[in-house]
Design a protein around this motif. Structure first.
Motif, PDB file in Angstrom:
ATOM      1  N   GLY A 228       0.826  -1.211   0.000  1.00  0.00           N
ATOM      2  CA  GLY A 228       0.000   0.000   0.000  1.00  0.00           C
ATOM      3  C   GLY A 228       0.858   1.259   0.000  1.00  0.00           C
ATOM      4  N   ALA A 229       1.868   1.285   0.869  1.00  0.00           N
ATOM      5  CA  ALA A 229       2.730   2.463   0.967  1.00  0.00           C
ATOM      6  C   ALA A 229       3.480   2.685  -0.344  1.00  0.00           C
ATOM      7  CB  ALA A 229       3.719   2.294   2.122  1.00  0.00           C
TER       8      ALA A 229
ATOM      9  N   MET B 287       1.302   4.376  -2.678  1.00  0.00           N
ATOM     10  CA  MET B 287       1.134   5.777  -2.320  1.00  0.00           C
ATOM     11  C   MET B 287       2.376   6.600  -2.666  1.00  0.00           C
ATOM     12  SD  MET B 287      -1.848   5.434  -1.415  1.00  0.00           S
ATOM     13  CE  MET B 287      -2.388   7.057  -0.988  1.00  0.00           C
ATOM     14  N   LEU B 288       3.545   5.995  -2.520  1.00  0.00           N
ATOM     15  CA  LEU B 288       4.777   6.770  -2.688  1.00  0.00           C
ATOM     16  C   LEU B 288       5.349   6.733  -4.106  1.00  0.00           C
ATOM     17  CD1 LEU B 288       6.572   6.094   0.706  1.00  0.00           C
ATOM     18  CD2 LEU B 288       5.311   8.126  -0.007  1.00  0.00           C
ATOM     19  N   PHE B 289       5.009   5.670  -4.847  1.00  0.00           N
ATOM     20  CA  PHE B 289       5.602   5.541  -6.178  1.00  0.00           C
ATOM     21  C   PHE B 289       5.344   6.757  -7.077  1.00  0.00           C
ATOM     22  CE2 PHE B 289       5.425   4.317 -10.652  1.00  0.00           C
ATOM     23  CZ  PHE B 289       6.748   3.931 -10.828  1.00  0.00           C
ATOM     24  N   PRO B 290       4.101   7.289  -7.125  1.00  0.00           N
ATOM     25  CA  PRO B 290       3.882   8.463  -7.986  1.00  0.00           C
ATOM     26  C   PRO B 290       4.812   9.632  -7.644  1.00  0.00           C
ATOM     27  CG  PRO B 290       1.789   7.528  -7.371  1.00  0.00           C
ATOM     28  CD  PRO B 290       2.828   6.798  -6.569  1.00  0.00           C
ATOM     29  N   PHE B 291       5.115   9.814  -6.360  1.00  0.00           N
ATOM     30  CA  PHE B 291       6.045  10.893  -5.975  1.00  0.00           C
ATOM     31  C   PHE B 291       7.441  10.593  -6.510  1.00  0.00           C
ATOM     32  CE2 PHE B 291       2.785  11.323  -2.623  1.00  0.00           C
ATOM     33  CZ  PHE B 291       2.486  12.661  -2.791  1.00  0.00           C
TER      34      PHE B 291
END
Lengths: 276, 312
Positions: A23-24, A27-31
């Motif tokens: 999940g994290a 959430m973080l991959f696009p950044f």
């Protein structure tokens, strides 16, 4: 028996931890991808590599040449700070009046405040725009800030907090000869600091991210805020994704730093505002 | 106050009577004005006045330049028969129908997982919440790039496992799902935090009691967690619904309402009517229609909450 129990808890923990990690990552991959794209020159022609072969900062240079980016950043910061401070002052004073002062029509007036809370920005956009045009304020800081000088939501949130301050403290201050202004500043304000902090965070975030109103009222680059500057940039560089992503990185950094520094309060603040 | 007892006191009160009372009353009114004016004046100028102004504009034919022409309720009648209005509301409902279940299921799962004593809990929370503080414009731009049909990373990865990814926001069928995906990703952390606060407010004794009664994990979830979480869930549903009706930023940036009007939501329509077609009267009428719909839906939700929301 105990071993099996232990095994089961451990297995559950592992499954949970793995699921959360996935999940994290989502959430973080696009950044991460935003950063990677911004340092991969010529993105838009092909998909950038996960680890760029020849990383470069050309996109950032193009960005700075195209838009007065520092100016836009400073605009965003000072407008968010100004409207947050103004809202803190105006809302806390009104909250004090509604919680502590007796006057005729108090409840009716409070209902008027609550009613404005329910009106969406979209309903106001047309007449507000006309109002600003009549006042000759289109494309000015004044027009950007005007609609966010006061906040009915803030009055509502802070009134709850003021109501929780024991009245005995006021009375003690009155005996000492204090007037309302002194009770407000020296007794009430320090005691509602957590609520003030919560509201400050929410107000800052909403000003920092607001888009529709700046989009309608601002034309010149020198008055733009970050969201507007970015959307204009996207209009100019439809295929140069490295430049657009460089702009995104630059505009994420300040709010991300602020968020990470104040994380505990931000999350608490949002959670608290949702319970009321 | 007790009645004056001594002669001196009586004289003093009588002498200072009416003028002083008037002066204190004036001073009291002054205090009220001092505290309320800073918020009331701006609210009156920039919220109340435009509210009334908006209703006034809605009753006129107006292109922002030439003089206004009174048309009464014509704008509303026109909107009701305009297929664009129905399409805009239909698209908005489509958005809500996709977004709400996704963001709620994701938020609930994350909240339940993070409500256990787990290492690195705060790191996970930070990761899930970061998109919430990021502006819509940035989120929309980043997702537009991720979902780029020709060289976006999502289709690239789908290609690696042999799937030919769709055109996403360039394809009328996939444009709305693209917007929904980006929106759910941004807001899942918000829902998580609200539900997490709700979960942590449930007293541990309830679970202990259920355990003593021999309730299984599922039964505890079904009969303790779910009902006691219903107030927070209600809040999330109401707020998400209101936000859903007002969806704009991500649509404006990702698709601008296209392709072929497939993502033309109500607020995008209001924007287009005003600033593209110069139909300020129609735009204001549509704004009030939207406001009325939101109000009705919210009232209905508050009404039916009794059936499913349990207050401990």
């Amino acid at each position: 028996m105990r071993d099996r129990h232990l095994f089961k808890t451990r297995l559950r923990r592992t499954v949970l931890f793995t699921a959360l990690s996935v999940g994290a990552l989502v959430m973080l991959f696009p950044f991460a991808w935003t950063v990677i794209t911004s340092i991969s020159p010529g993105s838009g022609l092909g998909t950038p590599d996960l680890i760029p072969e020849e990383p470069g900062f050309d996109a950032y240079r193009t960005l700075m040449d195209t838009l007065p980016f520092w100016r836009i950043m400073v605009n965003s910061i000072w407008i968010a700070v100004a409207s947050t401070l103004l809202q803190l002052i105006t809302s806390s004073m009104a909250a004090y009046a509604f919680a502590r002062l007796q006057f005729p029509g108090r409840n009716a007036l409070f209902v008027v405040y609550l009613a404005t809370l329910m009106v969406p920005m979209q309903v106001l956009v047309v007449p507000l725009f006309i109002q600003m045009r009549t006042l000759n304020l289109v494309d000015t800081y004044a027009a950007l800030i005007a609609p966010s000088i006061a906040s009915a939501f803030g009055v509502f949130l802070l009134r709850q907090a003021v109501a929780q301050v024991p009245k005995e403290l006021d009375e003690a201050a009155i005996i000492d000869g204090a007037g309302h202004l002194r009770i407000f500043t020296l007794v009430v304000l320090p005691l509602i600091r957590p609520a003030l902090a919560t509201f400050a965070i929410l107000a800052f975030m909403s000003s920092w991210n607001s888009f529709l109103w700046p989009l309608v009222i601002i034309r010149s680059p020198e008055f733009m805020t970050l969201p507007l500057g970015l959307s204009t940039l996207h209009g100019q560089f439809t295929t140069a994704w490295d430049v657009v992503m460089a702009g995104s990185v630059v505009s994420i950094i300040p709010i991300a730093v602020l968020y990470l520094a104040a994380q505990k309060y931000v999350i608490q603040g949002v959670a608290r505002s949702g319970l009321k | 106050m007790s009645a004056p007892t001594t002669e001196a006191e009586r004289i003093h009160t009588a002498a200072a009577g009416p003028p002083r009372r008037r002066r204190t009353r004036l001073r009291k009114a002054g205090v009220v004005v001092l505290f309320l004016a800073p918020s009331f004046v701006p609210l009156a100028m920039f919220t109340l006045a435009p509210m009334i102004g908006s209703l006034w504009v809605a009753l006129h034919d107006w292109n922002l330049i030439s003089p206004m022409r009174w048309v009464g309720a014509d704008n509303f009648r026109e909107l009701a028969t305009d297929s664009n209005t129905w399409r805009a509301f239909g698209n908005t409902l489509y958005y809500i129908a996709g977004y709400l279940p996704l963001v709620f299921a994701g938020g609930l799962t994350a909240a339940l997982a993070l409500n256990t004593a787990l290492r690195g809990r705060n790191v996970f929370r930070a990761a899930f919440f970061l998109p919430v503080v990021t502006s819509w414009v940035v989120v929309a731009l980043v997702w537009k790039w991720l979902l780029n049909p020709s060289n976006g990373v999502v289709n690239h990865m789908l290609g690696l496992i042999g799937i030919d990814g769709p055109g996403w926001w360039t394809d009328p069928t996939w444009a709305m799902p693209s917007v929904i995906l980006a929106s759910a990703w941004k807001d899942v952390g918000f829902v998580m935090v609200i539900l997490l606060a709700g979960l942590q407010a449930i007293p541990a004794e309830y679970y202990d009691a259920a355990r003593v009664d021999g309730a299984s994990a599922w039964q505890r979830f079904r009969h303790v967690t779910l009902p006691l979480l219903s107030p927070s869930s209600f809040f999330v549903v109401v707020i998400s619904m209101i936000n859903g009706f007002q969806v704009f930023d991500q649509v404006f940036v990702m698709t601008g309402g296209g392709p072929a009007g497939s993502t033309e939501v109500v607020v995008q329509q209001i924007y287009d009517l005003t600033f593209r077609y110069g139909r300020a009267g129609d735009a204001s009428a549509l704004s009030w229609l939207l406001f009325a719909v939101i109000l009705v839906v919210t009232v209905i939700q508050v009404r039916i909450q009794r059936r499913w929301v349990t207050y401990a």
